[in-house]
Design a protein around this motif. Structure first.
Motif, PDB file in Angstrom:
ATOM      1  N   VAL A   1       0.804  -1.232   0.000  1.00  0.00           N
ATOM      2  CA  VAL A   1       0.000   0.000   0.000  1.00  0.00           C
ATOM      3  C   VAL A   1       0.836   1.280   0.000  1.00  0.00           C
ATOM      4  O   VAL A   1       0.336   2.339  -0.333  1.00  0.00           O
ATOM      5  N   MET A   2       2.103   1.171   0.391  1.00  0.00           N
ATOM      6  CA  MET A   2       2.937   2.377   0.391  1.00  0.00           C
ATOM      7  C   MET A   2       4.373   1.967   0.085  1.00  0.00           C
ATOM      8  O   MET A   2       4.861   0.970   0.606  1.00  0.00           O
TER       9      MET A   2
ATOM     10  N   LEU B   1       0.288   4.434  -2.575  1.00  0.00           N
ATOM     11  CA  LEU B   1       1.069   5.648  -2.371  1.00  0.00           C
ATOM     12  C   LEU B   1       2.564   5.374  -2.366  1.00  0.00           C
ATOM     13  O   LEU B   1       2.996   4.279  -2.014  1.00  0.00           O
TER      14      LEU B   1
ATOM     15  N   TRP C   1       5.511  -1.296   2.043  1.00  0.00           N
ATOM     16  CA  TRP C   1       4.635  -1.330   3.214  1.00  0.00           C
ATOM     17  C   TRP C   1       3.339  -2.009   2.810  1.00  0.00           C
ATOM     18  O   TRP C   1       2.669  -1.551   1.878  1.00  0.00           O
ATOM     19  N   GLY C   2       3.025  -3.109   3.472  1.00  0.00           N
ATOM     20  CA  GLY C   2       1.859  -3.876   3.055  1.00  0.00           C
ATOM     21  C   GLY C   2       0.795  -3.986   4.125  1.00  0.00           C
ATOM     22  O   GLY C   2       0.994  -3.587   5.276  1.00  0.00           O
ATOM     23  N   THR C   3      -0.321  -4.546   3.736  1.00  0.00           N
ATOM     24  CA  THR C   3      -1.427  -4.702   4.685  1.00  0.00           C
ATOM     25  C   THR C   3      -1.100  -5.706   5.785  1.00  0.00           C
ATOM     26  O   THR C   3      -1.680  -5.661   6.860  1.00  0.00           O
ATOM     27  N   LYS C   4      -0.157  -6.607   5.526  1.00  0.00           N
ATOM     28  CA  LYS C   4       0.158  -7.649   6.511  1.00  0.00           C
ATOM     29  C   LYS C   4       1.603  -7.594   7.001  1.00  0.00           C
ATOM     30  O   LYS C   4       2.068  -8.518   7.672  1.00  0.00           O
TER      31      LYS C   4
ATOM     32  N   ARG D   1       2.958   4.731  12.636  1.00  0.00           N
ATOM     33  CA  ARG D   1       2.102   3.667  12.118  1.00  0.00           C
ATOM     34  C   ARG D   1       1.575   2.834  13.272  1.00  0.00           C
ATOM     35  O   ARG D   1       2.354   2.238  14.015  1.00  0.00           O
TER      36      ARG D   1
ATOM     37  N   ASN E   1      -4.014   5.300   5.273  1.00  0.00           N
ATOM     38  CA  ASN E   1      -2.612   5.551   4.947  1.00  0.00           C
ATOM     39  C   ASN E   1      -2.490   6.939   4.324  1.00  0.00           C
ATOM     40  O   ASN E   1      -3.351   7.320   3.523  1.00  0.00           O
TER      41      ASN E   1
ATOM     42  N   LEU F   1       1.920   8.171   7.566  1.00  0.00           N
ATOM     43  CA  LEU F   1       0.973   7.694   8.570  1.00  0.00           C
ATOM     44  C   LEU F   1       0.287   6.431   8.067  1.00  0.00           C
ATOM     45  O   LEU F   1      -0.030   6.329   6.893  1.00  0.00           O
ATOM     46  N   SER F   2       0.044   5.512   8.979  1.00  0.00           N
ATOM     47  CA  SER F   2      -0.639   4.276   8.589  1.00  0.00           C
ATOM     48  C   SER F   2      -1.326   3.665   9.802  1.00  0.00           C
ATOM     49  O   SER F   2      -0.861   3.806  10.936  1.00  0.00           O
TER      50      SER F   2
ATOM     51  N   ASN G   1      -1.996   0.296   9.593  1.00  0.00           N
ATOM     52  CA  ASN G   1      -1.857  -1.147   9.416  1.00  0.00           C
ATOM     53  C   ASN G   1      -0.421  -1.645   9.555  1.00  0.00           C
ATOM     54  O   ASN G   1       0.088  -2.360   8.708  1.00  0.00           O
TER      55      ASN G   1
END
Lengths: 338, 338, 338, 338
Positions: free
Chosen positions: C148-149, C227, C247-250, D155, D215, D232-233, D235
């Motif tokens: 995600v980032m 992003l 940077w991931g969801t998990k 985060r 995010n 910022l996150s 997750n």
């Protein structure tokens, strides 16, 4: 459960720390009295922390019938007398390490404790440190297979006062510092069969005048045939160097860390961070957890988390290592004292 | 300066590596010939790397008058014969470690080398590793005051074939693996006076059948009174664990690293990275620098970077440690062989 | 497979590096010729590395019918001419990044390459780095869920010569340095939809004279809504600072490292290690793998590992970021050039 | 100095923490009363920690003339009313961040505080963290030359309850989480001139239903021309990821750490350690130091360590970033609200 009334005996550096914890941060306890032989010390501490009673010696505190338990943080050479008096007065006992300077003293203390039937718990605060605890859980969960070699490093940032280095007072480098390492060794690996020690006065020549060394290496052979090595030093010039490693057939667990403040400085001179200054910065939480554990076990009627037998075993290893150092040969643990 | 014609004797795992370096990455040299007793091996290597000549044994290669120098990478038990033959043929000699299995053999080899007046350089590749080199420079620059304790850890990810573990072939764990650690110990701390070793067959019970151990701790007392400890193991399940520490009166130098690939994975299972798999990933640059150094020193008429005396000293420590292990007592270095 | 005859065009800093690799460390290839406009340069290199032929310009080299492929390592502003000439001569082409200074130039080059039907591979050496590769594998294996980032940091230890900083020569900080980061962004996250850039001449005021900046931050919005942010700097005073994060969801994957030499110095001044000095120390293996990959793909008839379209996309992001910086607003990627 | 009587308003998660500190670990203070609107909450806390008085709302507590100061730890949307009431009652005020949801509210609060002439201190606990403090000292000592770029990463390990994510309640991701980063940015770099934000709902699609994102990346241009970026996150699947970097002309300062428990596990699966779980594990000492600082400053008549103006500035950056996100363009700080 009613509140446990604890008396603190000995208000030196370590005693003050335990006293503050008992006064403020341990649930279920009242720091009811303090005692110290040094004039004014107990009184001043009592005033500072709002302790109701203070006494000029341990006997008077032990005579106080409102006291349920005592934390004994006097110098090692007085442990025998204070512990035995405390046992005879029927108080539950928390005793700072090491238990005594000789195994004979320790045996006499334990006999009295057992005859009196009182609760007795030794202090080995590493057993309450998050790192040492997590290592034990990982080991028991099989994370590294069977442990085959144990390494323990304890290095102080500077030596104690010369008077304290006298082996007749502190037991010397190996007994004074190694106690924690030998206890950790037993916790992870089991009982020790044989030790071999080498050492020297290599950083502070003045220590020779009192007969102490400042660096040592102690090999351990455990009863199950596994191996260990303890490195001790008084000259960790950069800070407090406490590390351990449990080496297994399927992996390894390393304990310890260096960085105290969470910043890293990157300049042309290099990439650098600070170190842990000394034991309070490293083990503050463990000391707090340890005295909480004592209070909790006494209140709940649980057995001591660390026993007199643990204290004896660690002392036995230290004394055998001292003998090995003197005699230049390996020494079996069943014959630690000449 | 003319090109140095080098012959490679022994095209096993290590020999192939040196051969590739000599063929491609060492300036000022021509890999002029290779020899290996195993049928087809030298021929195949010569074809693969464009080497003009190949021989079925070392004697034939040594008879080749166009060859100026030889790299001897045969098994340790053959070193005596090959080195002595090479010396008599007047070739400059590079000899893979360890020099031999016994001090008597080493002495005979050195006498022949000296009588022939040929150049003789030992292989201890850690002396060419950026970390070990930088540590030496820092130490000599006074960065940590006087060194007082040396720690060296060598742990292989898995054991060699059982046949190789036979101490009569490889010298056993302490001689085979410890050679590097004992050489590093001497480089940083000076000569060793006394050793004490403990060990056991703790991870691979089958090693008992050939009489070898898989884990050991060797204490060192140096002639200047400083201390050392070497930890050896065949069961670094996670990778290759090579570390060192020079502990000084004013600080410490630690050598080694774990992470091979520069990524870090952060997941709910933890924060993790990989390890260095084995010696080629750790010491490739050092091996290359070592053989370049040999070529350069021969070409420029410089003295050997690592001498036969260095080889003897490392072997002496190993053999004394083996004796200590057998006899259960410390052994002085001036009496290493029974 | 027959040996591939490669000609090297451009023998500057990067050209020398590729040339050495082609001469010594890439299998299946012969460095058959070198060309450089600067008098004596090609000749000297040919003598040093045993290259049979050398030419004073790229046209002469391209006329050599024995040459199968060329590595073009000239300055960016010449890429258009050299690549188009090479394509017309039917050679397989390896082109150092960035492809060109404008998208129009890149389009013209690609048309010529496609019309000629020649092999064309771009250089983005991070795609061959063990860290960036492992990150890709981990990402594709689902180790961190959905990305995600993306963060990418490229910071040079010192600025290039002032003349080179002129955006008309190098494209300026964002195009020159950011090319690698934008390519990595696409590799992990997909195509970019929109960029926003801020920057300044904050460390080297003299750069203002040529119109360049020395620090920049470029935001990326990918077409899939995820992003990214790229940080660029010319003043990494301590060394070469190359890092990335997916940077991931998990979970997260972090790429990069600082320590070059495997030693740690612990003194009262702190605990310190060195840094990676510059790009050769960080990416040497990747550069070698990249040129090996080119040779392998040409020889085996495989498609290019990194295509002209990849080059166009990275350039498009850079040019859009430059426009955003000039105009103080976000810029969509489909309108990168005013 | 007499003891300061403090009243705690709001006994939620953060309020309980401050309450425990005031009850046990802050010298010179008495936690004299607690108030919470939720039935039974204040009473239960008072019983658990031996607080003499408890009130069902903040007005009653403020009417208590024995109370010298209040710690306001209610939800942000109530800050305006509670702070203004507290100011009018003449109490010294500690206010948890953020000051309010809008700049108009903040202005009204500050006017009332100033009119009443009471002490008002904002909570930004990172200013009391050992890492952020040490970074400031190093920066001011010139360790890295002039700062030119600031990076701040915050985060969270998981998102707050969906109801809280509603920007009308919490201010949304950027205002709720970014407050700390924007305050740190000002502390190191000075005032902000312009912001640009991008963001998305990338990990928790359900957040779209309340209009929040999970995010974001916020660029900062400071008035002095230097640059910043905040990531910022919600997750951080592996734990709590709080990092910062001050990038200077002569070096860099990095703030943050990952490992919580001091053990490292080395197995064939990799070399791994744990992460910091969440904010209490990371900032416990800072929260304690912050409330101690408040008590100390009130007692000694010192000015507030963190002022209402600091609160306004951080809020202004957050609101401008939110506007930038909505409008897809950079937003100047002097026009943060539409």
């Amino acid at each position: 459960m009613t509140t446990l009334n604890v008396g603190l005996i000995g208000v030196g550096r370590m005693g003050r720390m335990y006293g503050q914890y008992l006064a403020r941060r341990v649930p279920g306890v009242a720091l009811a009295a303090v005692a110290d032989q040094k004039p004014g010390v107990a009184e001043a501490f009592a005033a500072e922390f709002g302790v109701a009673k203070w006494y000029p010696n341990h006997q008077d505190l032990l005579s106080d019938r409102t006291i349920d338990a005592v934390a004994i943080v006097t110098s090692t050479s007085t442990h025998k007398e204070v512990v035995m008096d405390a046992a005879r007065s029927g108080k539950a006992i928390f005793c700072e390490k090491p238990i005594s300077l000789t195994l004979d003293d320790a045996r006499a203390m334990i006999q009295t404790v057992e005859a009196a039937g009182v609760f007795f718990q030794m202090a080995f605060q590493r057993r309450f440190d998050a790192g040492y605890l997590a290592a034990k859980r990982k080991l028991e969960a099989g994370a590294i297979g069977d442990p085959v070699m144990f390494t323990s490093i304890s290095r102080d940032p500077y030596p104690p006062p010369l008077a304290f280095c006298d082996p007749k007072v502190s037991g010397g480098l190996i007994a004074d510092m190694g106690a924690h390492d030998f206890d950790a060794a037993r916790m992870y690996m089991g009982e020790v069969r044989r030790v071999h020690a080498i050492g020297g006065t290599l950083a502070y020549p003045e220590m020779k005048s009192v007969g102490d060394i400042d660096n040592a290496i102690v090999d351990l052979v455990f009863r199950n045939g596994t191996l260990g090595v303890v490195q001790l030093s008084r000259n960790a010039a950069f800070g407090y160097d406490i590390r351990g490693e449990i080496w297994g057939t399927k992996g390894s667990i390393q304990i310890g860390y260096y960085r105290q403040t969470p910043i890293l400085i990157l300049t042309p001179e290099g990439i650098a961070h600070d170190a842990v200054p000394y034991f309070m910065e490293r083990f503050e939480d463990a000391y707090l957890a340890q005295i909480q554990n004592f209070v909790e076990h006494v209140r709940k009627g649980l057995p001591p988390f660390i026993t007199a037998a643990d204290a004896m075993a660690a002392l036995g290893i230290a004394l055998a290592a001292n003998r090995s150092l003197r005699e230049g040969r390996p020494v079996d643990i069943d014959q630690p004292e000449a």
